[in-house]
Write an enzyme that holds these catalytic residues in place. Structure first.
Site, PDB file in Angstrom:
ATOM      1  N   CYS A  91      41.723  40.692  38.729  1.00 24.93           N
ATOM      2  CA  CYS A  91      40.258  40.673  38.714  1.00 24.93           C
ATOM      3  C   CYS A  91      39.821  39.731  37.592  1.00 24.93           C
ATOM      4  CB  CYS A  91      39.725  42.081  38.478  1.00 24.93           C
ATOM      5  SG  CYS A  91      37.940  42.097  38.364  1.00 24.93           S
ATOM      6  N   CYS A 254      32.528  36.126  40.252  1.00 18.81           N
ATOM      7  CA  CYS A 254      33.814  36.541  40.831  1.00 18.81           C
ATOM      8  C   CYS A 254      34.919  35.529  40.476  1.00 18.81           C
ATOM      9  CB  CYS A 254      33.726  36.716  42.345  1.00 18.81           C
ATOM     10  SG  CYS A 254      35.160  37.584  42.997  1.00 18.81           S
TER      11      CYS A 254
HETATM   12  O1  PYC Z   1      36.015  38.601  39.182  1.00 18.57           O
HETATM   13  O2  PYC Z   1      37.864  38.498  40.335  1.00 18.57           O
HETATM   14  C1  PYC Z   1      36.770  39.000  40.084  1.00 18.57           C
HETATM   15  C2  PYC Z   1      36.319  40.168  40.870  1.00 18.57           C
HETATM   16  C3  PYC Z   1      36.933  40.751  41.942  1.00 18.57           C
HETATM   17  C4  PYC Z   1      36.119  41.800  42.349  1.00 18.57           C
HETATM   18  C5  PYC Z   1      35.036  41.843  41.508  1.00 18.57           C
HETATM   19  N1  PYC Z   1      35.169  40.830  40.611  1.00 18.57           N
END
Ligand code: PYC
Length: 333
Positions: A91, A254
């Site tokens: 993550c 993300c």
């Molecule tokens: O930042 O890789 C990320 C992530 C995955 C799910 C929520 N954030």
């Protein structure tokens, strides 16, 4: 006050997305690799994850990271990622939160202007370079695991009979990548319920047709993230809504999704190495990424991605479980 356990946490957010970093109270999870520990925790200690992520201590978009001693001698700390929906192999926003907490609470030896932390994650080694000024973590650059495109222009038939075309890429998790336009929806937060439903319907269709599986680790499988990019997105600057199983949006840009998106753009010949790529979240917060090189994963062309973002500590807590609490695993509404 009575409690069956005491879980020590430092809460943070990375560009809007929470990471509850569990710094104590869990002990060392059995397993000879961090992925084995992730699977052990999921099998035997899931109630602790639920207690920490679900209401009333968490919420439906809660996310966290359990600190562990590393399982490898070349790493400083190990991490098990937790969130409402399960246990991610990697993550990105969570790792920026972890690196910030490690620096700002003195859990690693801090050097200025840059503190380098090597993290043992279920998906592989991730290196965090933290820019530190006067003890404050001002930015974190992660060198993530090798990322790769799996398919370009693949078709999926949704439950309502519509067909959509998407790309599939891996950046620490699997991501379906496609324009939001494919669903005839605007990039508008007031339409979030329809955007969520569209992303979830594609996720369901992809997994029903055959879950994607990591070529080197069959325990990493399934598409649980759909990256819907906004009109006007380019290979240098993109905005998106990230739909995540079982039904929430990433508040951050993300991190693993940014890496998958860069791998997808590279496979399309649109993003060369060493070129800045700005990725904006549904909230408008940003990660800046770049590809540092190429490699192979199980004979497949792959890229070595990095990205930069920032986290802020929001609080510290000791989470307790009263023996009479009627919701020992919390609940999801
Ligand atoms: O930042 O890789 C990320 C992530 C995955 C799910 C929520 N954030």
């Amino acid at each position: 006050m009575r409690s069956r356990l005491v879980l020590h946490a430092v809460d943070s957010h990375t560009e809007g997305m929470p990471t509850r970093v569990i710094t104590g109270g869990i002990g060392t999870v059995p397993g000879s690799s961090m992925n084995e520990r992730r699977l052990y925790f999921r099998e035997h200690r899931d109630q602790i994850k639920q207690l920490l992520m679900n209401e009333p201590r968490g919420h439906s978009a809660m996310s966290g990271a359990i600190l562990q001693p590393p399982t490898r001698t070349d790493c400083d700390w190990g991490v098990i990622y937790i969130e409402v929906s399960g246990y991610l192999p990697m993550c990105g926003h969570g790792t920026i939160g972890v690196a910030t907490v490690l620096v700002e609470t003195g859990m690693v030896e801090v050097t200025e202007p840059v503190t380098t932390i090597r993290l043992d994650t279920p998906a592989g080694v991730v290196v965090a370079e933290v820019t530190v000024e006067g003890g404050a973590a001002r930015a974190v650059t992660l060198r993530n695991v090798p990322s790769f495109a799996i398919a370009l222009d693949r078709e999926a038939t949704l439950a309502d009979g519509r067909t959509v075309t998407y790309d599939l890429a891996y950046g620490g998790n699997f991501y379906a990548v496609l324009p939001l336009d494919a669903f005839g929806l605007p990039f508008d937060r007031s339409r979030k319920d329809e955007i969520l439903a569209a992303g979830l319907s594609l996720m369901e269709a992809i997994n029903a047709a055959g879950e994607p599986v990591h070529p080197e680790d069959p325990t990493i499988r399934g598409c649980r993230h759909v990256h819907l990019y906004a009109p006007g997105a380019t290979a240098r600057h993109s905005r998106h809504a990230m739909v995540i199983h079982p039904g929430w949006f990433d508040r951050s840009p993300c991190g693993t999704g940014t890496c998958a998106r860069m791998a997808q753009l590279h496979a399309r010949g649109e993003l060369p190495l060493h070129t800045e790529f700005v990725n904006e979240s549904f909230l408008g917060t940003r990660f800046t990424g770049r590809l540092l090189g190429t490699t192979e994963v199980a004979g497949r062309p792959a890229v070595l991605p990095s990205f930069t973002g920032r986290a802020w500590i929001t609080g510290t807590a000791q989470y307790l479980l009263d023996p009479d609490d009627p919701f020992p695993a919390g609940f999801v509404l």
